[in-house]
Design an enzyme around this catalytic site. Sequence first.
Site, PDB file in Angstrom:
ATOM      1  N   CYS A 169       0.834  -1.211   0.000  1.00 31.85           N
ATOM      2  CA  CYS A 169       0.000   0.000   0.000  1.00 31.85           C
ATOM      3  C   CYS A 169       0.866   1.258   0.000  1.00 31.85           C
ATOM      4  O   CYS A 169       1.894   1.308   0.662  1.00 31.85           O
ATOM      5  CB  CYS A 169      -0.884   0.021   1.251  1.00 31.85           C
ATOM      6  SG  CYS A 169      -2.408  -0.915   1.064  1.00 31.85           S
ATOM      7  N   HIS A 170       0.384   2.268  -0.713  1.00 31.96           N
ATOM      8  CA  HIS A 170       1.069   3.561  -0.747  1.00 31.96           C
ATOM      9  C   HIS A 170       0.710   4.390   0.489  1.00 31.96           C
ATOM     10  O   HIS A 170      -0.444   4.385   0.911  1.00 31.96           O
ATOM     11  CB  HIS A 170       0.629   4.347  -1.997  1.00 31.96           C
ATOM     12  CG  HIS A 170       1.018   3.698  -3.277  1.00 31.96           C
ATOM     13  ND1 HIS A 170       0.286   2.674  -3.820  1.00 31.96           N
ATOM     14  CD2 HIS A 170       2.061   3.910  -4.111  1.00 31.96           C
ATOM     15  CE1 HIS A 170       0.856   2.282  -4.950  1.00 31.96           C
ATOM     16  NE2 HIS A 170       1.937   3.007  -5.150  1.00 31.96           N
TER      17      HIS A 170
ATOM     18  N   ASP B  72     -11.390  -7.312  21.711  1.00 31.49           N
ATOM     19  CA  ASP B  72     -10.477  -7.221  22.863  1.00 31.49           C
ATOM     20  C   ASP B  72     -11.208  -6.758  24.125  1.00 31.49           C
ATOM     21  O   ASP B  72     -10.980  -7.298  25.211  1.00 31.49           O
ATOM     22  CB  ASP B  72      -9.345  -6.247  22.542  1.00 31.49           C
ATOM     23  CG  ASP B  72      -8.350  -6.099  23.694  1.00 31.49           C
ATOM     24  OD1 ASP B  72      -7.924  -7.136  24.234  1.00 31.49           O
ATOM     25  OD2 ASP B  72      -8.003  -4.961  24.050  1.00 31.49           O
TER      26      ASP B  72
ATOM     27  N   MET C 246      -8.191  -0.143   0.861  1.00 31.56           N
ATOM     28  CA  MET C 246      -7.489  -0.860   1.928  1.00 31.56           C
ATOM     29  C   MET C 246      -7.560  -0.081   3.248  1.00 31.56           C
ATOM     30  O   MET C 246      -7.634  -0.679   4.324  1.00 31.56           O
ATOM     31  CB  MET C 246      -6.027  -1.137   1.548  1.00 31.56           C
ATOM     32  CG  MET C 246      -5.853  -2.115   0.400  1.00 31.56           C
ATOM     33  SD  MET C 246      -6.921  -3.587   0.457  1.00 31.56           S
ATOM     34  CE  MET C 246      -6.458  -4.311   2.024  1.00 31.56           C
ATOM     35  N   GLU C 247      -7.551   1.248   3.136  1.00 35.62           N
ATOM     36  CA  GLU C 247      -7.664   2.067   4.341  1.00 35.62           C
ATOM     37  C   GLU C 247      -9.020   1.815   5.009  1.00 35.62           C
ATOM     38  O   GLU C 247      -9.098   1.626   6.225  1.00 35.62           O
ATOM     39  CB  GLU C 247      -7.524   3.561   3.975  1.00 35.62           C
ATOM     40  CG  GLU C 247      -6.088   4.043   3.805  1.00 35.62           C
ATOM     41  CD  GLU C 247      -5.388   3.512   2.553  1.00 35.62           C
ATOM     42  OE1 GLU C 247      -6.063   2.931   1.674  1.00 35.62           O
ATOM     43  OE2 GLU C 247      -4.154   3.668   2.462  1.00 35.62           O
TER      44      GLU C 247
END
Lengths: 164, 164, 164, 164, 164, 164
Positions: free
Chosen positions: A85-86, A136, A121-122
């Site tokens: 990824c950039h 969690d 992707m972000e």
Amino acid sequence: MKKEEEKNNSLTHLDEEGNPSMVDVGGKSVTKRIAIAQTVISFPKEVALQIQGQDNATKKGSIFQTAMIAGIMGTKKTSDLIPLCHPLPLDKCNIEMEWSSETEVTIKSTASVTSKTGVEMEALTGASVAALTIYDMCKALSHDIVIKETKLMHKTGGKSDFNR
Amino acid sequence: MKKEEEKNNSLTHLDEEGNPSMVDVGGKSVTKRIAIAQTVISFPKEVALQIQGQDNATKKGSIFQTAMIAGIMGTKKTSDLIPLCHPLPLDKCNIEMEWSSETEVTIKSTASVTSKTGVEMEALTGASVAALTIYDMCKALSHDIVIKETKLMHKTGGKSDFNR
Amino acid sequence: MKKEEEKNNSLTHLDEEGNPSMVDVGGKSVTKRIAIAQTVISFPKEVALQIQGQDNATKKGSIFQTAMIAGIMGTKKTSDLIPLCHPLPLDKCNIEMEWSSETEVTIKSTASVTSKTGVEMEALTGASVAALTIYDMCKALSHDIVIKETKLMHKTGGKSDFNR
Amino acid sequence: MKKEEEKNNSLTHLDEEGNPSMVDVGGKSVTKRIAIAQTVISFPKEVALQIQGQDNATKKGSIFQTAMIAGIMGTKKTSDLIPLCHPLPLDKCNIEMEWSSETEVTIKSTASVTSKTGVEMEALTGASVAALTIYDMCKALSHDIVIKETKLMHKTGGKSDFNR
Amino acid sequence: MKKEEEKNNSLTHLDEEGNPSMVDVGGKSVTKRIAIAQTVISFPKEVALQIQGQDNATKKGSIFQTAMIAGIMGTKKTSDLIPLCHPLPLDKCNIEMEWSSETEVTIKSTASVTSKTGVEMEALTGASVAALTIYDMCKALSHDIVIKETKLMHKTGGKSDFNR
Amino acid sequence: MKKEEEKNNSLTHLDEEGNPSMVDVGGKSVTKRIAIAQTVISFPKEVALQIQGQDNATKKGSIFQTAMIAGIMGTKKTSDLIPLCHPLPLDKCNIEMEWSSETEVTIKSTASVTSKTGVEMEALTGASVAALTIYDMCKALSHDIVIKETKLMHKTGGKSDFNR
């Protein structure tokens, strides 16, 4: 045009020898790009009730707010996590959550940028990190929690739009 | 013992006022702890075929190996991503992958530590980052890829074991 | 214009439901933006004398230079530390220090960018990290050291300038 | 004993030539160490009122909770920010906040570890990052906000205790 | 022009007082910039043979592919590692490797950006991290491995080109 | 014993299928481990003279001190950079430099830990990052700078010692 199509259908993250390789975005045009991803986190019924009970208490929203912050910060770490990824100067990212059924929370993650490449992707990474954070914070109650169906919902601004 | 049980059933990541709070592991004993998590990534049939084809080429394994590395590095970043996770000196982590059906890859993520707290989140984070990396490397082929069913499979060394 | 003013006076980092949310800078114009922040670190008199003595020795400046480097690197980490800050391609940042009184060091932190949003938080973060580094390097001498008055001194390039 | 005292009064983070140098903790004994730091953030009166108003709204606590999360995550990044700090496996850290006067919020940051060296810098860094986050979330209202008096309040478990 | 030349021949990373200082790139023009760096890693003969043997096995390329990924991710971390480097939105980076002699692997690291400053340090950092990764993966065989001759090979797009 | 030897001579970072895999250190004993690495950075003669001149000026040591800090911080980032390295609670790391000839600076990087695995990669990474930082600070003078001969010099505390 034929070529474009071919490129569209190939694994752009591998070079001709099959080695991992970042796509060169140097020649692509700068446009406004938006992506929305979604994930769903599913709880056993009694756990869902317990969380919803807590959520209605005085300081309501602690779990969700912690996960929103983690998701936003995770979105900003995408290029640090995903090898090809950039690094991108995000215009905005944010995370929304709601109980979409009695036992499921739907997380919606939005990212936007004015840049040469998209932010799918972000958005996906933000959704995943938010879901992991909820896991969690609730795992002391049960390990029968499942993160389900992380996927892209919407994308505009690139070569082709996408809508689910 | 009663108290222990109660603690077992409460949201340990919120303090009495409902604010987010890291669990104090200072008094817990150091034991060998192992966790295994799993996720599944599902492709449209034609995409799965294309990846499998590439995967059998000369430099086979590029996509999987990139995702393994990303997953291992992601596992090590868990406490940086998940707000209330403790930084842990991992003994080992690793990522395995295989085509578990015609169109699905199953990712198995294992983490172990000799410490006061467990590595469930490390295993889950490693699996998620590996899945996101596969998505990234294949997204030029299709956005109909879905990351399904991220969940804990196994956990030993803590107060109670878990097996799915 | 009225609206602008209203926006100016609201908590832009919360959405309508009160959840944390990054400001969308997508529609803002790219301008040259500069911010200067300042902090002061105050020492007990004998500690100040000891540091000043060391500072005049042959390798003078070690404490200050370590803090300058840490401050510059801290400035670059701002969006990683502050949840709702945008990642920014800084044009420059730097840290200056001097003894502003017998017992106080004043740290001046400057950041600049050509971007859609300002660098106030970058300048403030750089100053804070530099101050914490000085504290760390001197804490063997005393814990009566205090970091005082971290504040913005100057800001240009955004909707409104600020000067203290 | 004389030597111990001398060491106590020297700049341990510089070597004999005056170069920056991490203290060797290899020979120190592992003990339970706790540190508490505090900072105060001061607002113009009208800004304080506005925040307090918001804070009583339905999703109350968003600003404080975002700052708590940022402070906890910042505490974990201490050795990444402060050049000569050791990476430490924290047992716990947390951040508390309250309006200590009409216009001031006091932030209390606690860190603990079972290790060879103390967590003063962790507590101080957590407090600073939490304060910077509050500043960031309120800066649209005013830049007359000041972070005042970041200092150590309490420390146990090392060579000597400290209490303010 | 005289001035330009002088600036060319001075230590731009120190200010007039000799303190470390980031170069201000605010006034520089945005151009396409490319840099290529190279390093060589040298093995004892028997170690080289062993690696080459492994490299021809079924999952060939694991060492090289791990190092490629590490090098790409390291390239993206340059401004986090080198104090006075600017954060840059890379267009592309990649790492290539080959056995350039019986006992030596040559690593070629390429980085490109459309920005105000060059990517020499990015290319050099990527090469170094890839070499360190190969060292790490082979060090169980021998510690007589040496990373030799890390250097810039090519640079275009800045004030002056460079070719070795 | 035979087995030990065999293990000594295999690529421990690949599993039986040749995939990258972190070594499991869970069963290894905790010992004091020290590693020293070295690198050499070589300058064209006129550049060396210019740096040495600057280095004798009032704020002497800026380049070296910046590189020392970067090297120490880089050492702490080793497990973040090298995919299969374990995160380690370093006891100490430091960087020393000196002009070892008219045109060369020798960088010595030392790391120590009390842990289950060694710190060779930490020492090597620290040396490399320090060298890259010197390169960065001097590159305005020339790109004929070369980082030469990064190698391990010394290692104790593990299965076998190493001395060059």
